[in-house]
Write an enzyme that holds these catalytic residues in place. Structure first.
Site, short mmCIF file in Angstrom:
data_model
loop_
_atom_site.label_atom_id
_atom_site.label_comp_id
_atom_site.label_asym_id
_atom_site.label_seq_id
_atom_site.Cartn_x
_atom_site.Cartn_y
_atom_site.Cartn_z
N GLU A 182 34.73 -16.39 4.20
CA GLU A 182 34.53 -16.14 5.63
C GLU A 182 35.65 -16.73 6.48
O GLU A 182 35.52 -16.87 7.69
CB GLU A 182 33.18 -16.69 6.12
CG GLU A 182 32.02 -16.57 5.17
CD GLU A 182 31.70 -15.14 4.74
OE1 GLU A 182 32.36 -14.20 5.23
OE2 GLU A 182 30.78 -14.95 3.93
N ARG A 228 45.60 -13.70 10.30
CA ARG A 228 45.39 -12.25 10.30
C ARG A 228 45.72 -11.70 11.69
O ARG A 228 45.17 -12.13 12.69
CB ARG A 228 43.92 -11.95 9.95
CG ARG A 228 43.64 -10.51 9.62
CD ARG A 228 42.24 -10.33 9.06
NE ARG A 228 41.19 -10.56 10.03
CZ ARG A 228 40.19 -9.72 10.28
NH1 ARG A 228 40.09 -8.59 9.61
NH2 ARG A 228 39.27 -10.01 11.18
N GLY A 245 36.69 6.37 11.52
CA GLY A 245 35.78 7.09 12.40
C GLY A 245 36.34 8.39 12.94
O GLY A 245 35.67 9.05 13.75
N ASP A 321 38.64 -6.22 3.96
CA ASP A 321 37.83 -6.18 2.76
C ASP A 321 38.29 -4.98 1.92
O ASP A 321 38.44 -3.87 2.43
CB ASP A 321 36.35 -6.00 3.10
CG ASP A 321 35.73 -7.27 3.63
OD1 ASP A 321 36.25 -8.36 3.31
OD2 ASP A 321 34.73 -7.18 4.35
N TRP A 373 35.99 -15.99 10.46
CA TRP A 373 36.34 -14.65 10.92
C TRP A 373 35.08 -13.88 11.33
O TRP A 373 35.13 -12.67 11.52
CB TRP A 373 37.16 -13.89 9.88
CG TRP A 373 36.43 -13.32 8.71
CD1 TRP A 373 35.29 -13.77 8.11
CD2 TRP A 373 36.80 -12.15 7.97
NE1 TRP A 373 34.94 -12.98 7.04
CE2 TRP A 373 35.87 -11.97 6.93
CE3 TRP A 373 37.85 -11.24 8.08
CZ2 TRP A 373 35.94 -10.91 6.01
CZ3 TRP A 373 37.92 -10.20 7.16
CH2 TRP A 373 36.97 -10.05 6.15
N ASP A 439 26.72 -15.66 1.67
CA ASP A 439 26.21 -14.29 1.79
C ASP A 439 24.81 -14.24 2.39
O ASP A 439 24.47 -13.33 3.14
CB ASP A 439 26.19 -13.62 0.42
CG ASP A 439 27.56 -13.46 -0.16
OD1 ASP A 439 28.43 -12.87 0.51
OD2 ASP A 439 27.80 -13.96 -1.28
#
EC number: 2.4.1.18
Length: 505
Positions: A182, A228, A245, A321, A373, A439
């Protein structure tokens, strides 16, 4: 031609440790879908690009939990069966959806051929081959994916050592960098990293106030953080928009329920499923090239701006990811291939994180705040009001774990002998690490299979409490009988996990 700047692609692969024989929406289906639709095509794409003579294509983070699953014989058999089922599902739709069935047959066939040619002995040989060819840098991480800032220092250090050791065992060397679970960070953790031999780690851009052009030493240490770049990353995927999208791409959420295939394209954000247009691979392929060119233009513009503002070469780090590419975004692997071919043509150097640092893209030291994040870029997802019970449970788990390992019974000495491994203590540690996985909090906060997450967390924590109590009392036979009554009779996920490494002085 003077390079415009440096681009670093970072992909993070992680799935929760799944209970065997689980079913949708949880369990093995998550693993097999991501394996078949993301890991197989993404790594095949990188291998194809490497065969063209391209190096330093990407930096791959593989969590120890996922690495264990990709090497597990049970999971290897399971994904091979799943691939066969995918082909059969495509055939079953041929009479009703012939174009879609033909497309799915081709994709499933390619995935099966890739698995049978390269993956039958597990994921580690595939990853080793890419690393050894110079195509990728591999990142490690702590065992069982904990949110590290919430761990007691002793447990945190042990989890990190165990994860790095697992990486070395599977992949033939300890990683120089990690993608922390994370991107969770608390001030002072850089000292933990330095002690463990970690030289660099990822943070999200806001932790650096958007100043992500260079790697930065953290505090007074020589451990580097790499940010990032959200200006570039969010062009692909953000909380509100991104290429997947676009109307031409396959819609993830619309199903042909008899076959389990996805027959529609996105069409429009507010178009109901029954009104979405049929998926067209040809239309999607044109969109891939359009969006790849747009992304390269975005990266070039960003790097030019950074060079003008800093007066020196800069980098941009786009981190995602891995499961976005192929699983969530069907066309994602093709887009990656197009981008990695177009960037050098546009004057951008493509590097791994290690390569960029070796090129001297390092700035001044920085003091990092508490960060992650997740939503708000703080700790609210993993330590907010919605999961206060999980946080308290995690603290209890750590207390029970350390109390058992530190027990000294009068006349009997410490529970752990320094010269002999204790399988009961090893299993206690394994269950504690899984109880502490980030998680569970993520799934609860985001209301994604929250009941499953709470159940799994409670199961592991309950086992820790039981085992800890029995071991503190010296009731080893009772502990063995209790384990035999557990429904799955678990074995430690990481075979090298040694409780002695966590024992107190």
């Amino acid at each position: 031609m003077t390079p415009v700047g440096t681009f670093c692609l970072v992909l993070h692969s992680h799935l929760p440790l799944l209970a065997r024989h689980g079913r949708w929406p949880v369990g093995e289906e998550w693993l097999y879908q991501s394996w078949a639709q993301s890991y197989l095509p993404v790594l095949a794409t990188l291998r194809e690009l490497a065969a063209e003579g391209r190096g330093q294509l990407a930096t791959l983070g593989i969590t120890p939990v996922l690495a264990a699953q990709l090497d597990d014989p049970y999971c290897l058999r399971g994904v091979h069966d799943w691939l066969g089922g995918w082909t059969l599902r495509a055939h079953s739709a041929a009479g009703r959806l012939p174009d879609l069935a033909a497309h799915e047959h081709r994709v499933a066939g390619a995935a099966t051929a890739e698995f049978e040619a390269h993956w039958r002995h597990g994921g580690s040989p595939v990853l080793r081959g890419l690393r050894d060819s110079g195509a990728v840098e591999l990142l490690g991480g702590p065992a069982a994916h904990p949110f590290q800032p919430l761990l007691r220092p002793r447990v945190r250090a042990f989890s990190l050592r165990a994860g790095l050791s697992d990486h070395a065992l599977r992949l033939g060397g300890r990683p120089a960098g990690i993608w922390a679970p994370e991107c969770g960070y608390a001030p002072g953790m850089e000292d933990d990293y330095a002690s463990a031999g970690v030289r660099r780690f990822l943070v999200d851009g806001p932790a650096l106030r958007g100043d992500t052009a260079l790697a930065r030493p953290v505090g007074s240490s020589d451990v580097l953080c790499v940010g990032r770049d959200l200006d570039v990353t969010y062009r692909v995927w953000s909380p509100r928009r991104g290429y997947p999208g676009s109307p031409e791409y396959r819609d993830f959420h619309t199903w042909d329920h008899p076959s389990g295939l996805k027959p529609a394209r996105v069409t429009g954000r507010r178009v109901p499923p029954e009104q979405k247009k049929p998926y067209s691979p040809e239309l999607a392929a044109r969109a891939v090239q359009r969006d790849a060119r747009d992304f390269v233009d975005t990266a070039v513009a960003r790097l030019r701006t950074l060079r003008e503002s800093t007066g020196r070469p800069a980098m941009t780090v786009a981190a995602f990811d891995t499961e976005l590419f192929g699983h969530w975004w069907h066309e994602g692997p093709d887009w990656l291939a197009a981008v990695l071919r177009l960037l050098p043509e546009a004057g951008v150097e493509v590097r791994t994180l290690g390569g960029a640092i070796d090129d001297g893209l390092v700035g001044e030291p920085v003091a990092l705040p508490e960060c992650s994040w997740g939503s708000g870029k703080d700790w609210r997802v993993w330590a907010g009001p919605q999961v206060s019970d999980l946080v308290a449970r995690g603290d209890d788990v750590q207390h029970d774990l350390l109390s058992a390992l530190d027990t000294v019974r009068p006349g009997d000495g410490p529970m752990l002998r320094p010269d002999v491994r204790d399988p009961l203590a090893d299993l206690l540690v394994d269950q504690a690490l899984h109880a502490l996985s980030s998680d569970w909090a993520f799934m609860v906060t985001k209301d994604s299979a929250a009941d499953y997450a709470r159940s799994r967390s409670a199961t592991h924590a309950g086992r820790v409490a039981e085992l800890s109590g029995l071991l503190r009392e010296g009731r080893r036979r009772a502990a063995e009988r209790r384990i035999e009554r557990w429904s799955d009779v678990p074995q430690p996920t990481f075979g090298h996990l040694d409780a002695r490494d966590l024992a107190g002085p």
